[in-house]
Design an enzyme around this catalytic site. Structure first.
Site, PDB file in Angstrom:
ATOM      1  N   SER A   8      11.841  -0.172  71.746  1.00  0.00           N
ATOM      2  CA  SER A   8      12.103  -1.518  71.242  1.00  0.00           C
ATOM      3  C   SER A   8      11.136  -1.817  70.111  1.00  0.00           C
ATOM      4  O   SER A   8       9.922  -1.860  70.313  1.00  0.00           O
ATOM      5  CB  SER A   8      11.909  -2.541  72.358  1.00  0.00           C
ATOM      6  N   HIS A  32      16.168   0.315  69.772  1.00  0.00           N
ATOM      7  CA  HIS A  32      16.514  -0.916  70.493  1.00  0.00           C
ATOM      8  C   HIS A  32      16.079  -2.129  69.685  1.00  0.00           C
ATOM      9  O   HIS A  32      14.907  -2.274  69.328  1.00  0.00           O
ATOM     10  CB  HIS A  32      15.826  -0.890  71.859  1.00  0.00           C
ATOM     11  N   ASP A  34      15.866  -6.155  69.654  1.00  0.00           N
ATOM     12  CA  ASP A  34      15.865  -7.346  70.511  1.00  0.00           C
ATOM     13  C   ASP A  34      16.073  -8.589  69.676  1.00  0.00           C
ATOM     14  O   ASP A  34      15.169  -9.005  68.941  1.00  0.00           O
ATOM     15  CB  ASP A  34      14.522  -7.446  71.255  1.00  0.00           C
ATOM     16  N   MET A  36      16.624 -12.515  69.537  1.00  0.00           N
ATOM     17  CA  MET A  36      16.386 -13.724  70.343  1.00  0.00           C
ATOM     18  C   MET A  36      16.549 -14.957  69.475  1.00  0.00           C
ATOM     19  O   MET A  36      16.127 -14.957  68.316  1.00  0.00           O
ATOM     20  CB  MET A  36      14.958 -13.713  70.892  1.00  0.00           C
ATOM     21  N   HIS A  65      20.351  -5.680  71.488  1.00  0.00           N
ATOM     22  CA  HIS A  65      20.317  -6.464  72.728  1.00  0.00           C
ATOM     23  C   HIS A  65      20.225  -7.932  72.340  1.00  0.00           C
ATOM     24  O   HIS A  65      19.183  -8.390  71.874  1.00  0.00           O
ATOM     25  CB  HIS A  65      19.094  -5.994  73.546  1.00  0.00           C
ATOM     26  N   MET A  67      19.856 -11.694  73.018  1.00  0.00           N
ATOM     27  CA  MET A  67      19.394 -12.729  73.948  1.00  0.00           C
ATOM     28  C   MET A  67      19.636 -14.060  73.262  1.00  0.00           C
ATOM     29  O   MET A  67      18.713 -14.729  72.792  1.00  0.00           O
ATOM     30  CB  MET A  67      17.898 -12.495  74.251  1.00  0.00           C
ATOM     31  N   MET A 137      17.732  -5.922  83.327  1.00  0.00           N
ATOM     32  CA  MET A 137      16.402  -6.349  82.877  1.00  0.00           C
ATOM     33  C   MET A 137      15.415  -6.180  84.031  1.00  0.00           C
ATOM     34  O   MET A 137      15.659  -6.655  85.136  1.00  0.00           O
ATOM     35  CB  MET A 137      16.421  -7.827  82.451  1.00  0.00           C
ATOM     36  N   ASP A 175      15.308  -2.254  80.948  1.00  0.00           N
ATOM     37  CA  ASP A 175      14.540  -2.850  79.852  1.00  0.00           C
ATOM     38  C   ASP A 175      13.482  -3.790  80.419  1.00  0.00           C
ATOM     39  O   ASP A 175      13.814  -4.774  81.078  1.00  0.00           O
ATOM     40  CB  ASP A 175      15.522  -3.626  78.955  1.00  0.00           C
TER      41      ASP A 175
HETATM   42  C1  DX5 Z   1      12.348  -8.316  76.383  1.00  0.00           C
HETATM   43  C2  DX5 Z   1      13.032  -7.287  75.530  1.00  0.00           C
HETATM   44  C3  DX5 Z   1      12.512  -5.925  75.694  1.00  0.00           C
HETATM   45  C4  DX5 Z   1      11.068  -5.750  75.336  1.00  0.00           C
HETATM   46  C5  DX5 Z   1      10.550  -4.556  76.066  1.00  0.00           C
HETATM   47  O1  DX5 Z   1      13.018  -9.514  76.276  1.00  0.00           O
HETATM   48  O2  DX5 Z   1      14.410  -7.251  75.839  1.00  0.00           O
HETATM   49  O3  DX5 Z   1      13.324  -4.979  75.030  1.00  0.00           O
HETATM   50  O4  DX5 Z   1      10.856  -5.597  73.965  1.00  0.00           O
HETATM   51  O5  DX5 Z   1       9.170  -4.488  75.868  1.00  0.00           O
HETATM   52  P1  DX5 Z   1       8.225  -3.814  76.939  1.00  0.00           P
HETATM   53  O6  DX5 Z   1       8.648  -2.396  77.094  1.00  0.00           O
HETATM   54  O7  DX5 Z   1       6.873  -3.983  76.342  1.00  0.00           O
HETATM   55  O8  DX5 Z   1       8.406  -4.569  78.241  1.00  0.00           O
HETATM   56 ZN    ZN Z   2      15.664  -5.560  75.011  1.00  0.00          ZN
END
Ligand code: DX5
Ligand code: ZN
Length: 217
Positions: A8, A32, A34, A36, A65, A67, A137, A175
């Site tokens: 990520s 990956h 993320d 948000m 991904h 969110m 998750m 994740d």
């Molecule tokens: C959290 C994200 C993850 C995050 C994982 O909301 O979806 O992908 O970046 O980071 P680590 O591996 O540090 O938990």
């Molecule tokens: Zn993620």
């Protein structure tokens, strides 16, 4: 099963993101992303300008991904930028989940359905056959660097058993807090795509950390 490692970039150094993507091209299986929106989760990460910049240098598939509260709004844009895998949260989509999964597929991407740790894993069962992969998750979505929730192992095993029972080979992605300390157990439980942020990017040698995760079976 062959494990796939999806670092990520949320934990990458954005001031030198190009170099990190080049490193991932050589050592990871997926990138990956993320995304948000500050509404579905209490944090904002990055959006399409960054995805576009990554797309220009990525030679391995991008795994986005979402969110966000309205994932359906971003399907076309993802496809146009060459995203290979697009996932969104069941909690955000509710009764529209089937429609969004189908829309992602019709845009030529793999469709993934995600749940946070407080959603019953059985809530995913109606979507077996509609999703190309499932994302469990193992922390609450929103931030990198959180502590792995051990009950996630059982949730993955329950989903894996149901997929096997139905003869469905959709991979399970995990994740949140994934590291060498839990990777072997995650693989045994049935996960085969490992997202890893801090355990990769905070390592002395991220490429080595990736290959160690991949060999953790
Ligand atoms: C959290 C994200 C993850 C995050 C994982 O909301 O979806 O992908 O970046 O980071 P680590 O591996 O540090 O938990
Ligand atoms: Zn993620």
């Amino acid at each position: 099963m062959q494990l796939q490692i999806a670092p990520s970039i949320l934990s990458a150094d954005f001031a030198r993101l190009g170099a990190d993507i080049e490193m991932l091209n050589k050592s990871a299986d997926l990138i990956h992303l993320d995304i948000m929106d500050g509404s579905f989760v209490p944090n904002i990460s990055f959006g399409f300008p960054v995805v576009e910049a990554v797309s220009k240098i990525a030679t391995i598939p991008m795994d986005a991904h979402f969110m966000v509260v309205h994932p359906e709004r971003w399907v076309k844009r993802c496809a146009e930028l060459g995203v290979s895998m697009m996932s969104f949260h069941l909690e955000a989509a509710r009764e529209d989940a089937s429609t969004i999964l189908a829309d992602i597929r019709s845009h030529g991407m793999k469709a993934g359905l995600v749940i946070n740790p407080d959603i019953a894993v059985e809530d995913l069962f109606p979507f077996i056959g509609q999703a190309d992969y499932f994302l469990i998750m193992s922390v609450f979505a929103g931030f990198g660097g959180q502590k792995f929730i051990p009950e996630s192992l059982e949730r993955i095993a329950v989903l894996k058993a149901e997929l096997d029972r139905r003869g469905n080979s959709a991979p399970i992605e995990v994740d949140g807090g994934v590291s060498n300390a839990n990777a072997k157990l995650l693989a045994q439980a049935g996960a085969s795509i490992f997202v890893a942020g801090s355990s990769v990017f905070k390592a002395d040698n991220p490429a080595t950390a990736i290959s160690e995760l991949r060999n953790s079976q």
